[in-house]
Design a protein around this motif. Structure first.
Motif, mmCIF file in Angstrom:
data_model
loop_
_atom_site.group_PDB
_atom_site.id
_atom_site.type_symbol
_atom_site.label_atom_id
_atom_site.label_comp_id
_atom_site.label_asym_id
_atom_site.label_seq_id
_atom_site.Cartn_x
_atom_site.Cartn_y
_atom_site.Cartn_z
ATOM 1 N N GLN A 107 0.838 -1.191 0.000
ATOM 2 C CA GLN A 107 0.000 0.000 0.000
ATOM 3 C C GLN A 107 0.874 1.241 0.000
ATOM 4 O O GLN A 107 1.768 1.376 0.828
ATOM 5 C CB GLN A 107 -0.916 0.010 1.211
ATOM 6 N N VAL A 108 0.621 2.163 -0.943
ATOM 7 C CA VAL A 108 1.396 3.401 -1.010
ATOM 8 C C VAL A 108 0.471 4.565 -1.317
ATOM 9 O O VAL A 108 -0.590 4.404 -1.930
ATOM 10 C CB VAL A 108 2.492 3.344 -2.091
ATOM 11 N N ASP A 109 0.880 5.730 -0.920
ATOM 12 C CA ASP A 109 0.236 6.963 -1.349
ATOM 13 C C ASP A 109 0.707 7.273 -2.768
ATOM 14 O O ASP A 109 1.872 7.048 -3.108
ATOM 15 C CB ASP A 109 0.599 8.106 -0.402
ATOM 16 N N ILE A 110 -0.184 7.764 -3.597
ATOM 17 C CA ILE A 110 0.162 8.038 -4.987
ATOM 18 C C ILE A 110 1.306 9.037 -5.109
ATOM 19 O O ILE A 110 2.041 9.059 -6.098
ATOM 20 C CB ILE A 110 -1.092 8.528 -5.754
ATOM 21 N N SER A 111 1.512 9.855 -4.084
ATOM 22 C CA SER A 111 2.612 10.818 -4.105
ATOM 23 C C SER A 111 3.969 10.130 -4.096
ATOM 24 O O SER A 111 4.968 10.714 -4.519
ATOM 25 C CB SER A 111 2.498 11.782 -2.924
ATOM 26 N N VAL A 112 4.046 8.881 -3.640
ATOM 27 C CA VAL A 112 5.298 8.124 -3.662
ATOM 28 C C VAL A 112 5.766 7.894 -5.092
ATOM 29 O O VAL A 112 6.957 7.719 -5.351
ATOM 30 C CB VAL A 112 5.113 6.796 -2.900
ATOM 31 N N PHE A 113 4.837 7.897 -6.043
ATOM 32 C CA PHE A 113 5.185 7.734 -7.452
ATOM 33 C C PHE A 113 5.328 9.078 -8.167
ATOM 34 O O PHE A 113 5.500 9.118 -9.374
ATOM 35 C CB PHE A 113 4.140 6.876 -8.156
ATOM 36 N N GLY A 114 5.231 10.176 -7.423
ATOM 37 C CA GLY A 114 5.491 11.480 -8.004
ATOM 38 C C GLY A 114 4.283 12.331 -8.289
ATOM 39 O O GLY A 114 4.427 13.466 -8.766
#
Length: 764
Positions: A167-174
């Motif tokens: 699970q990640v926040d979309i901000s981790v992908f920029g």
């Protein structure tokens, strides 16, 4: 660390200044993070202040002592520390963070990091906002592909791999989420990562999406209440003539998209009304190998649509999907459209069903202020579909069922609208008068006009239960418009209010041309304040049971059975408070075999208190009501109550004698009783007029045994000769073994009560 500013002392305390200055210098040297070689800094050998770590830490001796990476490497795979107690076990794969925390991704990528290092970034972009979850392990080159999130290439040839639990926040992908720059690439990359199962966001974002986003299997997107701004360009990847969707969910399973507010820019790509754009596209319409299953879309508010939009389009072999808690504001061509796919190549005979959506739930799917909708809750050629607790406020064509086209072997089957409600304000003015619900059981292909093949599955069944249909009173708008000749439509416990027609049936050129046979049932429903409650056309065998019809608006006749309808059966229905017209029911010439059983008709208007127009209906003639024929034809009696009439006995040479009479029908058996109080003597043949089966020159009953009916008198037995046209019938004397002569005055002698009784039974 906060800097302390020393005040300079004066007066008698001035000599202390020198001592304070010495203390200050000593502290600065000891706490300096970057001491010079000559500087007296006692922490230099034990602390690396810039890397936030202790160095030269002694080896662990006691159970509570810290253990260093170097000491771990020297241990056996599993070894006890302070083995005498045996209560400390250390695994050899423990890693200690010995690297710096970088400010941003770009800074990290230029660092000379070694495989096995663990690093962290504070933010994705320099000067950007802080981002949680940017933790990486340094891995060898080629371990993965740099996608801007799961993997990053380093300048020294190594890579870093994102450390994640899935699970990640979309901000981790920029993704920035400011609604200005295109964020679709970041979302696409996150979805493509095998390590990522769930993508999240906080509620303060606005994501601009300009590319079609393909959603793989086993993915969960939770926007956390953020805005999703649709400016998608291009065309659907599997169908070049159709504008690309926002989300394309096809040949996959286990997908969840939730918690966002949708808007569309006017620059979003669209094509035409004939080729509408699916915003969330589930399944496919032009074939496909695998099936699309277990898709959930929930907790969405959608406003501001591009032209010709379908917010959710479910197609082909999509099944076991759930769409709930969705609100559509404003004009949208379709809210949700659940529709067949193109027929399979082998779909040329009965039993081969092609591609049809099934097992679909739509719950709390609501629409507001949609004047151009072509089908808000629309289904075509699908089965086991449930619409539950859906609400429409000023939405045209709120519920819409189209059964299928040529080459599609299954019509709508077991489609249920449960607890669905539509309310229309008086000021709502769509371009044309619209129906709240429409069911079309077509006989022809909607595009080509070709008749459907003989092997088509015709087992249509559409159910409306506990639904509320309130329109804006436009004369030509219906609560339910049914055009069809196959399958079944069932209406249970519904309310139709303020419609032009409550329920309207009929045919339509090029769609349905033949009459429907025993396909419509309406039970336990209320029709109130409609211009017309029911208008039956091209229907046979409709059942209307335990319904209430009341408080019409306008002056139209509440119920009209047109000439192409027949065998419309009203059972235990209540007609009341119809104060604007003298007619309750108009049965147009040509209609026949209609039945009213145990129905109540309250008084209407002035005299006559009740009039039924035209022919071939059953009439329950309640007390305090009268029956007046207003056109040619005959009425049939379908009543199991005792009714009264006034017979008149006439002798050939003397006056008349008025009596009382009543008749009672149970099934097809009719019993008649008459009584006369004698005040005359009779000479010659006696006749009786005013009998209930011949009022006003019309034949009231259809008599199966027209020739004779046995009557039993006080002093005589006789047959009543029946005629289909005569209003006068004659009594004959009953003689042993034969029909006797006409009864004479001698036969009508008074009994002890001075009253003569005549009873009889016949069958209709």
């Amino acid at each position: 660390m906060t800097t302390y500013t020393r005040n300079t002392l004066s007066g008698s305390l001035a000599p202390v200044n020198n001592e304070l200055e010495k203390i200050e210098v000593s502290l600065r040297e000891k706490l300096d993070r970057n001491p010079s070689v000559a500087q007296n800094n006692e922490m230099l050998d034990d602390l690396d202040m810039n890397s936030n770590r202790i160095i030269n830490y002694p080896d662990a001796v006691n159970d509570s002592d810290l253990i260093t990476k170097g000491q771990v490497a020297s241990l056996a795979p599993v070894q006890s520390v302070n083995g005498a107690t045996g209560n400390v076990v250390v695994a050899t794969n423990i890693q200690i963070d010995t690297n710096a925390i970088f400010d941003n991704i770009a800074e990290m990528k230029t660092a000379d990091l070694e495989v096995g290092d663990y690093v962290k970034c504070k933010r994705y972009y320099a000067l950007g906002e802080l981002v949680d979850g940017l933790e990486f392990e340094v891995v060898a080159n080629g371990t993965g592909v740099d996608d801007g999130g799961s993997f990053h290439d380093l300048s020294n040839g190594n890579q870093v791999q994102l450390i994640t639990n899935g699970q990640v926040d979309i901000s981790v992908f920029g993704a920035v989420g400011e609604g200005v720059a295109d964020d679709s690439g970041f979302l696409i990359n996150a979805l493509a990562s095998p390590a990522i199962n769930k993508i999240t966001s906080d509620s303060q974002r606005a994501y601009l999406i300009e590319q079609q986003v393909n959603v793989p299997s086993n993915k969960h997107i939770d926007f956390g209440g953020s805005d999703v701004i649709d400016n998608v360009q291009g065309f659907l990847t599997i169908q070049g003539v159709r504008a690309a969707p926002l989300f394309f969910i096809n040949d996959v399973n286990n997908v969840v998209i939730e918690n966002f507010e949708y808007t569309s820019l006017i620059t979003r790509n669209t094509v035409s009304a004939d080729i509408p754009t699916g915003i969330i596209w589930v399944g496919r319409q032009d074939g496909g190998v695998a099936e699309t299953a277990n898709v959930v879309v929930r907790n969405v508010v959608a406003s501001s649509f591009a032209e010709h939009s379908i917010f959710i389009s479910v197609l082909g072999e999509a099944h076991d999907c759930d769409f709930h808690d969705i609100q559509i504001n404003g004009d949208c061509a379709f809210g949700i459209n659940i529709e067949y796919g193109l027929a399979a190549s082998a779909d040329t005979k009965a039993g081969q069903f092609g591609e049809h959506p099934y097992n679909i739930k739509v719950r709390n799917f609501n629409g507001f202020q949609n004047t151009t909708c072509r089908g808000f809750l629309r289904v075509a050629g699908a089965y086991n579909i449930l619409f539950e607790n859906c609400f429409g406020y000023n939405v045209t064509r709120f519920m819409y069922c189209w059964t299928g086209d040529s080459g599609i072997s299954r019509v709508d089957q077991t489609v249920k609208y449960l607890n669905c409600c539509h309310y229309t304000t008086a000021s709502f003015s769509p371009a044309t008068a619209e129906n709240i619900a429409t069911v079309i059981a077509t006989e022809f292909d909607g595009s080509t006009g070709i008749a459907l093949p003989s092997w088509t599955n015709r087992d249509l069944h559409v159910i409306f239960e506990n639904c509320f249909f309130e329109n804006n009173g436009v004369v030509n708008g219906a609560g339910l418009r049914y055009i069809g000749s196959t399958g079944r439509v069932t209406v249970n416990n519904c309310t139709f209010k303020n419609n032009g027609w409550g329920v309207r049936t009929g045919t339509s050129s090029g769609i349905v041309t033949s009459s429907s046979l025993y396909t419509l049932t309406i039970k336990d429903s209320i029709f109130k304040n409609n211009y017309q409650d029911l208008r039956m056309s091209s229907q046979e065998g409709v059942t209307v049971e335990r319904c209430v019809f009341k408080e019409q608006i306008g002056t139209a006749i509440p119920v009209i059975l047109e000439s192409t309808s027949r065998a419309i059966n009203f059972i235990d229905c209540d007609f009341k408070d119809m104060l604007l017209n003298n007619y309750y029911i108009d049965v147009v010439s040509g209609s026949a075999d209609n039945v009213f059983t145990r129905c109540n008709f309250d008084n209407v208007g002035a005299s006559p208190s009740m009039r039924l127009a035209s022919s071939a209906i059953g009439y329950d003639n309640k007390s305090a009501s009268t029956l007046t024929l207003v056109s040619s034809g005959f009425f049939q009696l379908y009543v199991d109550e005792v009714q009264t009439f006034t017979p008149v006995l006439t002798g050939s040479t003397s006056g008349t004698l008025s009596g009382t009479g009543r008749f009672h029908k149970v099934g097809n058996k009719v019993s008649v009783e008459m009584s006369f109080v004698e005040n005359n003597s009779f000479v010659g043949t006696a006749t009786i007029t005013g009998l209930p089966f011949a009022p006003d020159g019309q034949s009231y009953f259809t008599i199966l045994n027209r020739g004779r009916m046995l009557f039993v008198g006080a002093n005589a037995y006789g047959f009543l000769g029946l005629s289909s046209s005569s209003t006068t019938v004659q009594l004959f004397e009953q003689e042993t073994g034969a029909i006797g002569t006409a009864l004479t005055d001698a036969n009508f002698t008074s009994n002890s009560n001075n009253t003569m009784y005549i009873t009889g039974t016949y069958f209709i």
